[in-house]
Design a protein around this motif. Structure first.
Motif, PDB file in Angstrom:
ATOM      1  N   PHE A 183    -151.904  -4.011 -18.313  1.00 56.40           N
ATOM      2  CA  PHE A 183    -150.444  -3.919 -18.310  1.00 56.40           C
ATOM      3  C   PHE A 183    -149.980  -2.505 -17.966  1.00 56.40           C
ATOM      4  O   PHE A 183    -148.819  -2.292 -17.623  1.00 56.40           O
ATOM      5  N   ALA A 184    -150.895  -1.533 -18.122  1.00 59.55           N
ATOM      6  CA  ALA A 184    -150.523  -0.141 -17.863  1.00 59.55           C
ATOM      7  C   ALA A 184    -150.086   0.038 -16.410  1.00 59.55           C
ATOM      8  O   ALA A 184    -149.124   0.748 -16.124  1.00 59.55           O
ATOM      9  N   ALA A 185    -150.803  -0.612 -15.500  1.00 60.63           N
ATOM     10  CA  ALA A 185    -150.478  -0.465 -14.073  1.00 60.63           C
ATOM     11  C   ALA A 185    -149.504  -1.566 -13.676  1.00 60.63           C
ATOM     12  O   ALA A 185    -149.863  -2.736 -13.658  1.00 60.63           O
ATOM     13  N   LYS A 186    -148.280  -1.157 -13.393  1.00 56.42           N
ATOM     14  CA  LYS A 186    -147.280  -2.162 -13.023  1.00 56.42           C
ATOM     15  C   LYS A 186    -146.386  -1.639 -11.914  1.00 56.42           C
ATOM     16  O   LYS A 186    -146.332  -0.433 -11.663  1.00 56.42           O
ATOM     17  N   ASP A 187    -145.699  -2.559 -11.277  1.00 57.09           N
ATOM     18  CA  ASP A 187    -144.761  -2.184 -10.226  1.00 57.09           C
ATOM     19  C   ASP A 187    -143.526  -1.584 -10.893  1.00 57.09           C
ATOM     20  O   ASP A 187    -142.710  -2.289 -11.487  1.00 57.09           O
ATOM     21  N   THR A 188    -143.383  -0.264 -10.787  1.00 55.20           N
ATOM     22  CA  THR A 188    -142.320   0.410 -11.539  1.00 55.20           C
ATOM     23  C   THR A 188    -140.988   0.410 -10.807  1.00 55.20           C
ATOM     24  O   THR A 188    -140.028   1.039 -11.257  1.00 55.20           O
ATOM     25  N   THR A 189    -140.933  -0.296  -9.663  1.00 53.09           N
ATOM     26  CA  THR A 189    -139.606  -0.501  -9.079  1.00 53.09           C
ATOM     27  C   THR A 189    -138.946  -1.706  -9.749  1.00 53.09           C
ATOM     28  O   THR A 189    -137.767  -1.967  -9.538  1.00 53.09           O
ATOM     29  N   PHE A 190    -139.725  -2.438 -10.525  1.00 54.13           N
ATOM     30  CA  PHE A 190    -139.239  -3.604 -11.266  1.00 54.13           C
ATOM     31  C   PHE A 190    -138.423  -4.569 -10.409  1.00 54.13           C
ATOM     32  O   PHE A 190    -137.251  -4.822 -10.677  1.00 54.13           O
ATOM     33  N   PRO A 191    -139.053  -5.097  -9.373  1.00 54.55           N
ATOM     34  CA  PRO A 191    -138.342  -6.080  -8.550  1.00 54.55           C
ATOM     35  C   PRO A 191    -138.043  -7.344  -9.361  1.00 54.55           C
ATOM     36  O   PRO A 191    -138.691  -7.599 -10.378  1.00 54.55           O
ATOM     37  N   LYS A 192    -137.107  -8.100  -8.884  1.00 55.09           N
ATOM     38  CA  LYS A 192    -136.800  -9.398  -9.526  1.00 55.09           C
ATOM     39  C   LYS A 192    -137.991 -10.324  -9.356  1.00 55.09           C
ATOM     40  O   LYS A 192    -138.571 -10.413  -8.280  1.00 55.09           O
ATOM     41  N   ILE A 193    -138.364 -10.993 -10.433  1.00 51.29           N
ATOM     42  CA  ILE A 193    -139.458 -11.965 -10.328  1.00 51.29           C
ATOM     43  C   ILE A 193    -138.837 -13.297  -9.916  1.00 51.29           C
ATOM     44  O   ILE A 193    -137.901 -13.761 -10.565  1.00 51.29           O
TER      45      ILE A 193
ATOM     46  N   LYS B 279    -173.720   2.639 -32.953  1.00 50.70           N
ATOM     47  CA  LYS B 279    -172.748   3.361 -32.142  1.00 50.70           C
ATOM     48  C   LYS B 279    -171.337   2.887 -32.481  1.00 50.70           C
ATOM     49  O   LYS B 279    -171.150   1.769 -32.947  1.00 50.70           O
ATOM     50  N   LEU B 280    -170.372   3.763 -32.197  1.00 53.36           N
ATOM     51  CA  LEU B 280    -168.983   3.432 -32.544  1.00 53.36           C
ATOM     52  C   LEU B 280    -168.084   3.413 -31.304  1.00 53.36           C
ATOM     53  O   LEU B 280    -167.968   4.413 -30.589  1.00 53.36           O
ATOM     54  N   VAL B 281    -167.470   2.271 -31.087  1.00 51.00           N
ATOM     55  CA  VAL B 281    -166.501   2.114 -30.009  1.00 51.00           C
ATOM     56  C   VAL B 281    -165.110   2.066 -30.633  1.00 51.00           C
ATOM     57  O   VAL B 281    -164.854   1.265 -31.534  1.00 51.00           O
ATOM     58  N   MET B 282    -164.212   2.951 -30.144  1.00 51.27           N
ATOM     59  CA  MET B 282    -162.858   3.005 -30.701  1.00 51.27           C
ATOM     60  C   MET B 282    -161.885   2.242 -29.812  1.00 51.27           C
ATOM     61  O   MET B 282    -162.085   2.144 -28.606  1.00 51.27           O
ATOM     62  N   ASP B 283    -160.832   1.765 -30.426  1.00 54.73           N
ATOM     63  CA  ASP B 283    -159.781   1.075 -29.687  1.00 54.73           C
ATOM     64  C   ASP B 283    -158.837   2.124 -29.110  1.00 54.73           C
ATOM     65  O   ASP B 283    -158.354   2.988 -29.840  1.00 54.73           O
ATOM     66  N   LEU B 284    -158.586   2.052 -27.820  1.00 59.53           N
ATOM     67  CA  LEU B 284    -157.681   3.009 -27.186  1.00 59.53           C
ATOM     68  C   LEU B 284    -156.424   2.253 -26.751  1.00 59.53           C
ATOM     69  O   LEU B 284    -156.486   1.422 -25.856  1.00 59.53           O
ATOM     70  N   VAL B 285    -155.322   2.549 -27.440  1.00 51.44           N
ATOM     71  CA  VAL B 285    -154.100   1.765 -27.225  1.00 51.44           C
ATOM     72  C   VAL B 285    -153.116   2.612 -26.427  1.00 51.44           C
ATOM     73  O   VAL B 285    -152.326   3.373 -26.985  1.00 51.44           O
ATOM     74  N   VAL B 286    -153.188   2.512 -25.102  1.00 50.96           N
ATOM     75  CA  VAL B 286    -152.391   3.426 -24.280  1.00 50.96           C
ATOM     76  C   VAL B 286    -151.541   2.725 -23.217  1.00 50.96           C
ATOM     77  O   VAL B 286    -151.023   3.374 -22.325  1.00 50.96           O
ATOM     78  N   ASN B 287    -151.399   1.420 -23.310  1.00 55.98           N
ATOM     79  CA  ASN B 287    -150.360   0.802 -22.489  1.00 55.98           C
ATOM     80  C   ASN B 287    -149.000   1.171 -23.075  1.00 55.98           C
ATOM     81  O   ASN B 287    -148.011   1.295 -22.369  1.00 55.98           O
ATOM     82  N   HIS B 288    -148.997   1.345 -24.396  1.00 57.18           N
ATOM     83  CA  HIS B 288    -147.759   1.672 -25.103  1.00 57.18           C
ATOM     84  C   HIS B 288    -148.104   2.586 -26.266  1.00 57.18           C
ATOM     85  O   HIS B 288    -149.268   2.681 -26.669  1.00 57.18           O
ATOM     86  N   SER B 289    -147.087   3.245 -26.801  1.00 55.46           N
ATOM     87  CA  SER B 289    -147.286   3.986 -28.048  1.00 55.46           C
ATOM     88  C   SER B 289    -146.321   3.380 -29.058  1.00 55.46           C
ATOM     89  O   SER B 289    -145.637   2.402 -28.770  1.00 55.46           O
ATOM     90  N   SER B 290    -146.281   3.982 -30.222  1.00 55.72           N
ATOM     91  CA  SER B 290    -145.254   3.592 -31.192  1.00 55.72           C
ATOM     92  C   SER B 290    -143.939   4.265 -30.800  1.00 55.72           C
ATOM     93  O   SER B 290    -143.938   5.337 -30.186  1.00 55.72           O
ATOM     94  N   ASN B 291    -142.824   3.661 -31.180  1.00 62.84           N
ATOM     95  CA  ASN B 291    -141.549   4.348 -30.953  1.00 62.84           C
ATOM     96  C   ASN B 291    -141.396   5.529 -31.917  1.00 62.84           C
ATOM     97  O   ASN B 291    -140.476   6.313 -31.792  1.00 62.84           O
ATOM     98  N   GLN B 292    -142.326   5.667 -32.850  1.00 61.79           N
ATOM     99  CA  GLN B 292    -142.328   6.816 -33.752  1.00 61.79           C
ATOM    100  C   GLN B 292    -143.181   7.966 -33.216  1.00 61.79           C
ATOM    101  O   GLN B 292    -143.306   9.006 -33.854  1.00 61.79           O
ATOM    102  N   HIS B 293    -143.824   7.762 -32.083  1.00 61.37           N
ATOM    103  CA  HIS B 293    -144.604   8.852 -31.495  1.00 61.37           C
ATOM    104  C   HIS B 293    -143.649   9.966 -31.044  1.00 61.37           C
ATOM    105  O   HIS B 293    -142.552   9.684 -30.548  1.00 61.37           O
TER     106      HIS B 293
END
Ligand code: GLC
Ligand code: CA
Length: 580
Positions: free
Chosen positions: A241-251, A131-145
């Motif tokens: 990393f995909a799920a993050k607090d998008t209000t970006f509070p100060k850490i 069987k074949l398992v593929m890598d799914l890279v979706v936290n980020h894309s390339s800046n060339q996307h």
């Protein structure tokens, strides 16, 4: 975080969330009803062989491994006895992070071949029961996307919200750490629209905005595209990393809960449930996330079958036990035992000690001196294949491949390492010490081309390899090891077969024995009236184990010495599996 040691394997360290809050989760999971741990599933019985396509086999002489190269080696892969392949990303990519920067999720990277080559490879795998398992890279894309090109073009572009932008008139955004950035700053200012965009990895890897339902639908549509082609699963790269607090509070400075602000955001489980509804529930796909949350409870919640999220996740606690100057076996036993107990009744684990982000298995966890390399490599593979959970084996570890041990910065390709080197240069760091550590710890150690035989360039390519070949390829190579009945390779095949022939090794209960023994890892596995005992000496000296079990009547199923131990004294790195 800024320490040079952690930096070269920074991904790993940022992902090792689980060390703190483990105990409370243990209790909770024990109370839950016994439903799924023993439910049989193909992905529980899988032995996953990870192929790093760039380094596996080059078919056209450009020095870069490719899909046709993999297809030409399917019989070898089959001969290992494994039944599942995880392939690192092969999608179109400008390759700043070797495919982990995807510019088109529905196409194949030019260097790796064509979609036709992919289809041929997949067919060849399926014909062989792999069987074949593929890598799914979706936290980020390339800046060339195309999405990112659109997104950055104007503030009102419909793709603007596919990524995280912070308009500069709001001031500088609250600091976020970047794993791969030269300045460790995850916000990149873009004068085109006078705004910053977020990139947890390199500037070429902008983070996708998972809060945007359109982004999520795009991802499901990509997953559907590959699932409809007949692939068998996804390994979800850097997913938490995909799920993050998008209000970006100060850490808060020195904030203990760094991860709370950074990853595993409030909607992580909503996204996973939605993905399950849209994709996983509709196909027979295996799903595994890189990273397993902040605590055992997080990990458990991601993979509890009743919650309908994922099959598996993998935590970094195990690999993180190894430090540049060694590791404690007691700690290793503790980590694996703790994780096992948290999943004893529900959920499922991944077992691994190496991959493309780590230095070599035998160099880190065993002993790569000529005297002990083979025996310790066999011992480690015995460990991986006799634990409960799905084992992941990284290509080359079946041969006992060792670290590349590069000494010059020019020999490295890894973007994380090169950027950190530049950072050290800019800030007057100790470059010599940095390179010494990199020679032991950096991930390029395990990315050198696969040694197929003792001929020029190890039979990997007729051209110039993209990364230097390990100089020991004349002795450590697949062809030589195939012919030697006592090689690491032939031992690996035996231990895979042992697992396949003994469901107790997949499903059986795990019990740690002689817990405080600092040299020997001993445990039993029990299932349906069958009981196996595994003894593993992790040290380069003879060691005694005290299990309280009389071995006189025990039957040896496998050992890494010609005459396996028949008493409680194990030779250096000895591994024995008994049936009791
Ligand atoms: C994961 C991958 C690693 C990559 C990073 C960014 O950790 O395993 O190789 O560099 O994500 O995508
Ligand atoms: Ca090639």
């Amino acid at each position: 975080m800024n320490h040079p040691i952690t930096r070269s394997t920074a991904v790993l360290f940022l992902l090792l969330f689980a060390l703190n809050a483990c105990k409370q989760a243990d209790n909770k999971s024990q109370n839950q009803k016994n439903t799924s741990a023993a439910d049989q599933n193909w992905w529980k019985e899988a032995v996953v062989y990870q192929i790093y396509p760039r380094s596996f086999k080059d078919s056209n002489g450009d020095g870069v491994g490719d899909l046709n190269g993999i297809t030409s080696k399917l019989d070898y892969i089959k001969s290992l006895g494994i039944n599942t392949v995880w392939l690192n990303p092969v999608y179109s990519s400008p390759n700043t992070d070797n495919g982990y920067d995807v510019s088109d999720y529905r196409n194949i990277m030019k260097e790796f071949g064509t979609m036709g080559d992919f289809d041929k490879m997949l067919k060849g795998m399926h014909e062989r029961g792999i069987k074949l398992v593929m890598d799914l890279v979706v936290n980020h894309s390339s800046n060339q996307h195309e999405w990112f090109k659109q997104s950055r073009s104007s503030r009102s572009n419909p793709y603007r919200n596919y990524y995280h932008w912070w308009n500069a008139e709001r001031g500088k955004p609250p600091y976020r750490y970047s794993l791969f950035d030269v300045n460790h700053d995850a916000w990149k200012y873009d004068s085109l629209t006078n705004a910053y965009y977020l990139h947890y990895f390199s500037v070429q890897q902008p983070d996708l905005n998972w809060e945007n339902p359109k982004v999520r639908q795009e991802v499901y549509s990509i997953m559907k595209f590959w699932a409809d082609k007949g692939i068998d699963g996804f390994r979800m790269d850097a997913y938490q990393f995909a799920a993050k607090d998008t209000t970006f509070p100060k850490i808060p400075v020195n904030g203990q809960n760094f991860m709370k602000y950074y990853a595993i955001g409030p909607h992580l489980h909503d996204y996973l449930k939605e993905m399950n509804r849209e994709i996983y529930s509709k196909y027979n796909l295996m799903s595994v996330a890189e990273g397993a949350g902040n605590s055992l409870q997080d990990a458990h919640d991601m993979v509890d079958a009743d919650r309908h999220e994922l099959n598996m996740a993998y935590a970094f606690d195990g690999v993180s036990v190894a430090k540049a100057n060694g590791y404690s076996l007691l700690e290793l036993k503790n980590v694996f035992s703790r994780w096992d107990s948290a999943f004893a009744k529900k959920g499922w684990l991944s077992i691994f000690l190496a991959n493309h982000d780590q230095a070599r298995l035998v160099s880190r966890f065993g002993n790569d001196s000529p005297e002990f390399r083979e025996v310790s490599s066999k011992m480690l593979n015995t460990f991986l294949l006799t634990m409960r959970g799905t084992p992941y084996v990284y290509n080359g570890d079946e041969l006992g491949m060792t670290n590349a041990g590069f000494t010059k910065i020019e020999d490295y390709n890894d973007i994380a390492l090169r950027n950190e080197y530049q950072h050290m240069e800019n800030t007057g760091g100790d470059l010599k010490q940095f390179l010494q550590l990199a020679g032991k710890e950096n991930r390029d150690n395990s990315r050198t081309p696969f040694p197929w035989n003792g001929s020029a360039n190890a039979g990997f390519t007729t051209g110039t390899p993209w990364l230097k070949i390990n100089p020991n390829y004349k002795t450590i190579n697949a062809s030589a090891e195939d012919k030697d009945p006592n090689s690491c390779l032939n031992y690996f095949r035996k231990v895979v077969k042992l697992r396949k022939d003994n469901p107790v090794l997949v499903y059986g209960k795990y019990t740690l024995l002689d817990k405080s023994n600092p040299n020997v890892y001993a445990y039993t596995r029990e299932y349906n009236g069958k009981k196996l005992l595994v003894l593993l000496n992790f040290k380069n000296k003879a060691a005694v184990v005290n299990t309280g079990i009389d071995l006189a009547k025990a039957k040896v199923l496998l050992g890494n010495y010609a005459e396996p131990a028949q008493d409680a004294k194990l030779r250096p790195y000895e591994a024995v599996v008994y049936q009791l």
